[in-house]
Design a protein around this motif. Structure first.
Motif, PDB file in Angstrom:
ATOM      1  N   ARG A 128       0.837  -1.210   0.000  1.00 46.63           N
ATOM      2  CA  ARG A 128       0.000   0.000   0.000  1.00 46.63           C
ATOM      3  C   ARG A 128       0.870   1.258   0.000  1.00 46.63           C
ATOM      4  O   ARG A 128       0.516   2.264  -0.622  1.00 46.63           O
ATOM      5  CB  ARG A 128      -0.934  -0.001   1.200  1.00 46.63           C
ATOM      6  CG  ARG A 128      -1.968  -1.125   1.171  1.00 46.63           C
ATOM      7  CD  ARG A 128      -2.889  -1.044   2.357  1.00 46.63           C
ATOM      8  NE  ARG A 128      -3.830   0.056   2.206  1.00 46.63           N
ATOM      9  CZ  ARG A 128      -4.518   0.592   3.207  1.00 46.63           C
ATOM     10  NH1 ARG A 128      -4.349   0.140   4.435  1.00 46.63           N
ATOM     11  NH2 ARG A 128      -5.366   1.574   3.001  1.00 46.63           N
ATOM     12  N   ALA A 129       1.996   1.210   0.702  1.00 45.32           N
ATOM     13  CA  ALA A 129       2.900   2.364   0.710  1.00 45.32           C
ATOM     14  C   ALA A 129       3.455   2.607  -0.691  1.00 45.32           C
ATOM     15  O   ALA A 129       3.584   3.759  -1.134  1.00 45.32           O
ATOM     16  CB  ALA A 129       4.040   2.149   1.710  1.00 45.32           C
ATOM     17  N   ASP A 142       5.620   0.088  -8.842  1.00 46.58           N
ATOM     18  CA  ASP A 142       6.754  -0.835  -8.799  1.00 46.58           C
ATOM     19  C   ASP A 142       6.886  -1.344  -7.366  1.00 46.58           C
ATOM     20  O   ASP A 142       7.241  -0.590  -6.464  1.00 46.58           O
ATOM     21  CB  ASP A 142       8.029  -0.111  -9.245  1.00 46.58           C
ATOM     22  CG  ASP A 142       9.260  -1.014  -9.245  1.00 46.58           C
ATOM     23  OD1 ASP A 142       9.140  -2.197  -8.867  1.00 46.58           O
ATOM     24  OD2 ASP A 142      10.340  -0.522  -9.613  1.00 46.58           O
ATOM     25  N   TYR A 143       6.593  -2.634  -7.174  1.00 46.85           N
ATOM     26  CA  TYR A 143       6.651  -3.202  -5.830  1.00 46.85           C
ATOM     27  C   TYR A 143       8.073  -3.594  -5.430  1.00 46.85           C
ATOM     28  O   TYR A 143       8.302  -4.023  -4.291  1.00 46.85           O
ATOM     29  CB  TYR A 143       5.731  -4.424  -5.735  1.00 46.85           C
ATOM     30  CG  TYR A 143       4.267  -4.074  -5.878  1.00 46.85           C
ATOM     31  CD1 TYR A 143       3.571  -3.472  -4.831  1.00 46.85           C
ATOM     32  CD2 TYR A 143       3.583  -4.329  -7.062  1.00 46.85           C
ATOM     33  CE1 TYR A 143       2.235  -3.141  -4.962  1.00 46.85           C
ATOM     34  CE2 TYR A 143       2.238  -4.005  -7.208  1.00 46.85           C
ATOM     35  CZ  TYR A 143       1.573  -3.412  -6.159  1.00 46.85           C
ATOM     36  OH  TYR A 143       0.245  -3.071  -6.289  1.00 46.85           O
ATOM     37  N   GLY A 144       9.010  -3.439  -6.346  1.00 40.11           N
ATOM     38  CA  GLY A 144      10.392  -3.776  -6.047  1.00 40.11           C
ATOM     39  C   GLY A 144      10.715  -5.207  -6.430  1.00 40.11           C
ATOM     40  O   GLY A 144       9.922  -6.122  -6.198  1.00 40.11           O
ATOM     41  N   ALA A 183      -2.375   4.699   9.017  1.00 42.82           N
ATOM     42  CA  ALA A 183      -1.314   5.408   9.737  1.00 42.82           C
ATOM     43  C   ALA A 183       0.036   4.714   9.551  1.00 42.82           C
ATOM     44  O   ALA A 183       1.069   5.369   9.386  1.00 42.82           O
ATOM     45  CB  ALA A 183      -1.664   5.500  11.223  1.00 42.82           C
ATOM     46  N   GLN A 184       0.035   3.385   9.566  1.00 48.75           N
ATOM     47  CA  GLN A 184       1.273   2.644   9.345  1.00 48.75           C
ATOM     48  C   GLN A 184       1.737   2.750   7.899  1.00 48.75           C
ATOM     49  O   GLN A 184       2.934   2.775   7.616  1.00 48.75           O
ATOM     50  CB  GLN A 184       1.092   1.174   9.740  1.00 48.75           C
ATOM     51  CG  GLN A 184       1.096   0.919  11.236  1.00 48.75           C
ATOM     52  CD  GLN A 184       2.460   1.146  11.863  1.00 48.75           C
ATOM     53  OE1 GLN A 184       2.879   2.285  12.088  1.00 48.75           O
ATOM     54  NE2 GLN A 184       3.151   0.067  12.182  1.00 48.75           N
ATOM     55  N   VAL A 185       0.789   2.811   6.969  1.00 48.90           N
ATOM     56  CA  VAL A 185       1.144   2.991   5.561  1.00 48.90           C
ATOM     57  C   VAL A 185       1.937   4.285   5.394  1.00 48.90           C
ATOM     58  O   VAL A 185       2.951   4.332   4.692  1.00 48.90           O
ATOM     59  CB  VAL A 185      -0.122   3.016   4.678  1.00 48.90           C
ATOM     60  CG1 VAL A 185       0.234   3.386   3.241  1.00 48.90           C
ATOM     61  CG2 VAL A 185      -0.831   1.664   4.713  1.00 48.90           C
ATOM     62  N   ILE A 186       1.484   5.339   6.052  1.00 44.76           N
ATOM     63  CA  ILE A 186       2.154   6.636   5.981  1.00 44.76           C
ATOM     64  C   ILE A 186       3.568   6.541   6.525  1.00 44.76           C
ATOM     65  O   ILE A 186       4.529   7.046   5.928  1.00 44.76           O
ATOM     66  CB  ILE A 186       1.354   7.686   6.777  1.00 44.76           C
ATOM     67  CG1 ILE A 186       0.024   7.975   6.100  1.00 44.76           C
ATOM     68  CG2 ILE A 186       2.166   8.963   6.949  1.00 44.76           C
ATOM     69  CD1 ILE A 186      -0.909   8.821   6.948  1.00 44.76           C
ATOM     70  N   ARG A 187       3.719   5.890   7.669  1.00 43.78           N
ATOM     71  CA  ARG A 187       5.036   5.792   8.301  1.00 43.78           C
ATOM     72  C   ARG A 187       6.006   4.983   7.433  1.00 43.78           C
ATOM     73  O   ARG A 187       7.182   5.342   7.302  1.00 43.78           O
ATOM     74  CB  ARG A 187       4.914   5.154   9.684  1.00 43.78           C
ATOM     75  CG  ARG A 187       4.093   5.964  10.673  1.00 43.78           C
ATOM     76  CD  ARG A 187       4.139   5.340  12.057  1.00 43.78           C
ATOM     77  NE  ARG A 187       5.484   5.366  12.592  1.00 43.78           N
ATOM     78  CZ  ARG A 187       6.026   4.363  13.290  1.00 43.78           C
ATOM     79  NH1 ARG A 187       5.337   3.252  13.504  1.00 43.78           N
ATOM     80  NH2 ARG A 187       7.259   4.454  13.751  1.00 43.78           N
ATOM     81  N   VAL A 188       5.510   3.893   6.854  1.00 48.87           N
ATOM     82  CA  VAL A 188       6.366   3.079   5.982  1.00 48.87           C
ATOM     83  C   VAL A 188       6.754   3.874   4.735  1.00 48.87           C
ATOM     84  O   VAL A 188       7.901   3.821   4.283  1.00 48.87           O
ATOM     85  CB  VAL A 188       5.656   1.763   5.602  1.00 48.87           C
ATOM     86  CG1 VAL A 188       6.409   1.035   4.497  1.00 48.87           C
ATOM     87  CG2 VAL A 188       5.541   0.852   6.825  1.00 48.87           C
TER      88      VAL A 188
END
Length: 478
Positions: A128-129, A142-144, A183-188
């Motif tokens: 999601r990040a 691009d998920y890497g 909130a965790q998506v934002i931090r990541v």
């Protein structure tokens, strides 16, 4: 006999919980369909054609709103007012889904520069990040290479022909507001920017994000994951019979059928796993259902990330940055009564969460399983809002505690200092401030007004931004 009785009670509870969740989600889905049909028949904004025309007109009319800051030579420059990006939680949706229903209860109308991305509702925090980055900058997700190879899905996903904020960089930063897992998506995402983790973008930094607001955010995990079926033993597997297993089966069949008009209304976000019937075939469906392939087999979905152990592992690599402003709203719908933690209200809590508040307040970590971290105590995790434990929502504190300050009065954080997690505890359940504003009443407007005012008036690096045309002066408009 005792085990049989407990088993029967467990099955009854699972049946009741499943019915409640299905009825509520059918209500949301049908509301979206009815709203969309109504808008289509009446010709009001909402149909695809009208929405596309409105979006095109908005892009043509979009003009930079001046904000002044210091150039390196000491002169002033102008740039756009930073957009506020609202990031949704799990099992839900962003703008453009479910007939145009607002996940944030219409709060996005309180400011002229608000974006509401539609991210995968069950995809992992990591995925999601990555999606959020390309939603803003544009291009193909691009998920890497390493991540995609490890979890068995194609490296590239959805294409954003035009980024929603392509000029985004450290000179054009953004404000991010995340609800629940958002909130965790934002931090990541901020950590990825700091680590320059996006190929082709070597100039990213943590300074691309001006402020982070966590609204009922899953900053330290939740014990509800275990109640819903995640096993504390390895935090990636599920009980054979549980609510999450039913969700898993439903999600697999839904994605395999790949009915386009349905997925336009709601999408779990697993398109990059190629689970559709024309790609996977019938044998692929069997593999997914048996747990031999797909996101649930590899663990690349969001529930493992929300366990205490999964969050502990995730948090170990996440920092709080000295140039970013942080604020968290922790919600609580429980209280102590004669030494026992119970629901603090019968009428104030949503029916879908009432049972879970009681269950979470009484849940105990299995005695035969190693504790998730040193010093864990069940009583610390009793207070909750029906989805997350209140202790989890205040600020990141595991495996190490980040700088923080409990806010009793808003004047305590004026002026705000960057690099500190200011947090406030509100009496509300987990969905008080989303979907519909009626349940929260005046508190809904007060809460969102405070977020938007903080972004516009108190979180800046050079000089306060100018007043927006749609600046908040009254709390009753949505």
């Amino acid at each position: 006999m005792g085990r049989l009785w407990i088993g029967m009670l467990g099955m009854k509870e699972l049946l009741l919980t499943t019915v409640v969740h299905l009825v509520y989600r059918f209500y949301i889905f049908s509301t979206g369909v009815v709203s969309d049909l109504s808008q289509l028949l009446t010709g009001r904004p909402g149909s695809d054609a009208v929405a596309a025309a409105a979006a095109a007109a908005a892009r043509e009319k979009r003009q930079p709103v001046p904000r002044y800051g210091d150039d390196e030579d000491g002169s002033f420059h102008s740039c756009e007012v930073p957009p506020i990006v609202l990031v949704h939680g799990i099992f839900v949706f962003g703008k453009g889904r479910l007939g145009g229903l607002s996940y944030f209860g219409g709060a996005e109308k309180k400011d002229d520069r608000v974006l509401v991305p539609d991210l995968g509702s069950l995809t992992s925090i990591y995925d999601r990040a990555r999606e959020l980055f390309y939603y803003l900058k544009g291009g193909q997700v691009d998920y890497g290479e390493e991540h995609s190879r490890s979890f068995g899905h194609p490296r590239f996903g959805r294409v954003y022909e035009e980024g929603n904020y392509p000029e985004w960089d450290e000179h054009h930063p953004i404000h991010l507001v995340g609800h629940s897992a958002g909130a965790q998506v934002i931090r990541v995402l901020q950590q990825m920017l700091a680590d320059k983790a996006f190929e082709g973008y070597e100039n990213t930094s943590e300074d691309w994000i001006l402020s982070v607001t966590s609204l009922s955010g899953a900053l330290n995990g939740t014990t509800r994951t275990y109640l819903d079926g995640m096993l504390p033993e390895d935090w990636k597997s599920m009980k054979p019979i549980c609510l999450l297993q039913l969700c898993r089966l439903g999600c697999i069949v839904y994605d395999w059928l790949d009915i386009k008009w349905l997925k336009n209304y709601y999408n779990f976000g697993f398109d990059h796993f190629d689970m559709a019937r024309h790609k996977a075939g019938f044998l692929g469906l069997i593999d997914y259902l048996l747990g031999n392939a797909g996101p649930f087999a590899s663990g690349d979905w969001i529930l493992p990330d929300l366990t205490i152990q999964g969050t502990l592992q995730l948090n170990a690599g996440l920092r709080t940055f000295p140039s970013t402003y942080y604020f968290a709203y922790a919600t609580k719908m429980s209280r102590k009564f004669m030494g026992v933690t119970l629901s603090s209200s019968v009428h104030g809590i949503h029916p879908i969460l009432f049972i879970r508040v009681l269950q979470m307040s009484q849940w105990r970590y299995p005695s035969d399983v190693p504790l998730p971290y040193k010093g864990y105590r069940d009583e610390d995790w009793e207070d909750n809002d029906g989805s997350l434990n209140t202790i989890s929502m205040t600020h990141p504190w595991m495996p190490t505690e980040h700088p923080n300050h409990l806010v009793v009065d808003d004047s305590e954080c004026h002026p705000m200092q960057p690099g500190i997690w200011y947090y406030k505890i509100l009496e509300a359940d987990h969905i008080s401030f989303i979907l519909g504003r009626d349940r929260a009443g005046v508190q809904f407007d007060l809460m969102y007004d405070s977020i938007f005012q903080r972004c516009r008036k108190h979180a800046f690096r050079t000089a306060p931004p100018p007043t927006l045309p749609n600046e908040i002066h009254h709390s009753t408009d949505s």
